[in-house]
Design a protein around this motif. Structure first.
Motif, mmCIF file in Angstrom:
data_model
loop_
_atom_site.group_PDB
_atom_site.id
_atom_site.type_symbol
_atom_site.label_atom_id
_atom_site.label_comp_id
_atom_site.label_asym_id
_atom_site.label_seq_id
_atom_site.Cartn_x
_atom_site.Cartn_y
_atom_site.Cartn_z
ATOM 1 N N PRO A 45 0.816 -1.216 0.000
ATOM 2 C CA PRO A 45 0.000 0.000 0.000
ATOM 3 C C PRO A 45 0.850 1.267 0.000
ATOM 4 O O PRO A 45 2.038 1.239 0.314
ATOM 5 N N GLU A 104 0.789 5.202 1.512
ATOM 6 C CA GLU A 104 0.186 6.104 2.482
ATOM 7 C C GLU A 104 0.604 7.523 2.151
ATOM 8 O O GLU A 104 1.604 8.023 2.643
ATOM 9 N N ARG A 105 -0.149 8.146 1.301
ATOM 10 C CA ARG A 105 0.133 9.526 0.897
ATOM 11 C C ARG A 105 -1.192 10.191 0.551
ATOM 12 O O ARG A 105 -1.967 9.662 -0.257
#
Length: 316
Positions: A150, A152-153
């Motif tokens: 994944p 995360e931003r």
């Protein structure tokens, strides 16, 4: 009026904090870029840049203008994309970023297929590490990125495509503990060979191997999977090798033994990422369909499964 050219030049200057490097990115001379920044400051009636010997710093107002200008440039880019690509799927220019542990393995089979199915596509590639790709996405330097999930931003949308299982690669004379199988057993007392800091593949491998009880292992960092596989072949240690890389990095005559883990074994999720505001989601989904088609073929359909609680020798 403020021009888009001025905003682009100032965005580059804010990013590099250096007139020379900013001018180089914008393909103009340093005096030309400096003049545009001065005209922008004069029009706004405030100082944006503190000029120092050998470097620059943004003023408080400069930092705010840089962020607002970045958003304007992204909105402008999205407007152009919407107008140019609304009628045809995967046509025109597309800037694709790819991480190094995917590019040489997935792209050779994907690019000819893309060219046949979408001949109007003008694909431009950039290969670099995940953090840089995400920065370029946010800044508008890339349209879409192919990487491990994944992510995360904030402001990034992702599309999972396929899973790439890890295989255990050990020197030919080594014999990992196969039954009963514990995730940490094959790595006990081994030198673990990994990509150098900054590669997401390194972090994924470490997350699987972190449960090894007691002691410490020496970890070596390499810049490519090719280097790692050669080190394994020469008896320097063991590694987790993504299945995608096998057709290129493994040869039957190499003194390496390959094992597959029983499900659920370690793997990485391969996917696409793009700015949530981009109007080209249909293009990215079409691109993803082809990548998934090729990737699924590369990553294990032809590899034998391992029985529960074991790891299975698949090549020696």
């Amino acid at each position: 009026m403020i021009t888009l050219k001025q905003l682009r030049y100032f965005a580059a200057l804010a990013r590099y904090r250096h007139f020379g490097r900013a001018a180089q990115e914008c393909h103009v001379s340093q005096p030309a870029l400096s003049l545009q920044i001065q005209e922008l400051e004069a029009f706004l009636g405030c100082q944006l840049v503190e000029r120092r010997r050998g470097a620059i710093a943004l003023t408080e107002m400069g930092t705010e203008i840089a962020e607002r200008g970045r958003r304007i440039l992204l909105e402008t880019s999205d407007l152009v994309d919407h107008a140019r690509h609304r009628r045809s799927l995967l046509g025109g220019e597309l800037d694709l970023g790819v991480i190094p542990s995917i590019a040489p393995y997935l792209l050779p089979a994907t690019l000819p297929l893309l060219q046949r199915r979408y001949p109007a596509l003008d694909l431009r590639l950039r290969e670099t590490q995940t953090a840089t790709l995400l920065d370029d996405l946010i800044e508008g330097g890339l349209d879409v990125a192919l990487l491990s999930l994944p992510i995360e931003r904030a402001g990034i949308e992702t599309l999972p495509l396929f899973d790439d299982p890890f295989l255990l690669a050990v020197p030919a004379e080594a014999q990992p503990n196969a039954a009963p199988f514990r995730p940490d057993a094959p790595f006990a007392g081994e030198n673990l060979l990994l990509l150098e800091e900054g590669h997401c593949l390194r972090d994924q491998a470490l997350s699987f191997c972190r449960t090894t009880p007691g002691g410490s292992r020496r970890q070596y960092g390499a810049s490519s999977l090719s280097t790692i596989m050669q080190m394994v072949a020469n008896g320097f240690g063991t590694t987790l090798m993504p299945a995608m890389a096998l057709p290129i990095e493994f040869r039957p005559d190499m003194p390496v033994r390959l094992f597959r883990f029983a499900a659920p074994g370690p793997s990485r999720s391969i996917g696409l990422a793009w700015r949530r505001t981009s109007p080209r989601k249909a293009d990215f989904e079409a691109l993803g369909a082809i990548l998934a088609e090729v990737g699924t073929t590369l990553t294990g359909d032809r590899l034998p499964a391992a029985e529960p609680g074991t790891i299975k020798l698949i090549a020696a």
